[in-house]
Design an enzyme around this catalytic site. Sequence first.
Site, PDB file in Angstrom:
ATOM      1  N   PRO A   2       0.830  -1.202   0.000  1.00  0.00           N
ATOM      2  CG  PRO A   2      -0.774  -1.589   1.631  1.00  0.00           C
ATOM      3  CD  PRO A   2       0.546  -2.091   1.127  1.00  0.00           C
ATOM      4  CD  GLU A   3       3.425   3.039  -4.196  1.00  0.00           C
ATOM      5  OE1 GLU A   3       3.380   4.216  -4.576  1.00  0.00           O
ATOM      6  OE2 GLU A   3       4.009   2.144  -4.831  1.00  0.00           O
ATOM      7  CE  LYS A  57       4.926   3.888   2.015  1.00  0.00           C
ATOM      8  NZ  LYS A  57       5.385   2.879   1.016  1.00  0.00           N
ATOM      9  NE  ARG A 260      10.473  -1.272  -4.844  1.00  0.00           N
ATOM     10  CZ  ARG A 260       9.640  -0.551  -4.099  1.00  0.00           C
ATOM     11  NH1 ARG A 260      10.122   0.302  -3.202  1.00  0.00           N
ATOM     12  NH2 ARG A 260       8.332  -0.674  -4.235  1.00  0.00           N
TER      13      ARG A 260
END
Length: 271
Positions: A2-3, A57, A260
């Site tokens: 989740p961002e 976050k 990434r």
Amino acid sequence: MPELPEVEVTRQGIAPHLVEQTVVDLVIRNASLRWPVPELAKQIIGQTIRQVRRRAKYLLIDTDAGTSIVHLGMSGSLRILPHDTPVEKHDHIDLVLANGRILRFNDPRRFGAWLWCQLPEEAHPLLEKLGPEPLTDAFNVNQLAAALAGKKKAIKLCLMDNHIVVGVGNIYANEALFAAGIHPEAEAGKIDIERLTVLVAEVKQILAHAIKQGGTTLKDFTNAEGKPGYFAQKLHVYGRGGETCTQCGNLLSEIRLGQRTTVFCGICQTR
């Protein structure tokens, strides 16, 4: 993972059910999360929840006695449920309310966190050095230009640095750089003010749109009602390496940058 948009969607979903409700119990079935759930977390019992906020976050559940700091980690989710809902695998924590509802924390990978802070939360080690929120006026072209001055790192790595700006994770960094026409490997300190102006605007627009759409649908994310987000249907580059660019038809390139996956168009995005 989740961002920021997914966490904000979760906040918007749970806040109306929590604010001004009294906590009667905190059931901890598994304290072995990213960091052990502290016994102090139970100080929330008997407290009334004043507000539910988000910083980067992290979700912040405020009471007069202190703040619960919750992080969803890689695969965590929060659901508002009736108190007698059967417990399922990976349901690690229940925040039990006096009105018969619970806030249930589920986290298959256990990379999430549930902590307690009695200090002003800005002084907590996890929060004190965070950069500005991207959807506030504090994140602007002057701030970004100053933060990037002299940096030789790739712009994508800087955009994902929480000391520069919070909450721009891998998905939205890919998308914002594509929308701004900036190559992800461009040297951050050499990007001119005009292009940074566009980048700031695109970061804000893309994050705001993702929140409005309910977050990004990946295999692990559901919102507080258990429904998937919808923004994945509109992704231009993330997860599309080797497919055609939506603007020029060129094949999208995929590389590893900062460990990434990074996808970009070599025609539309320049250094």
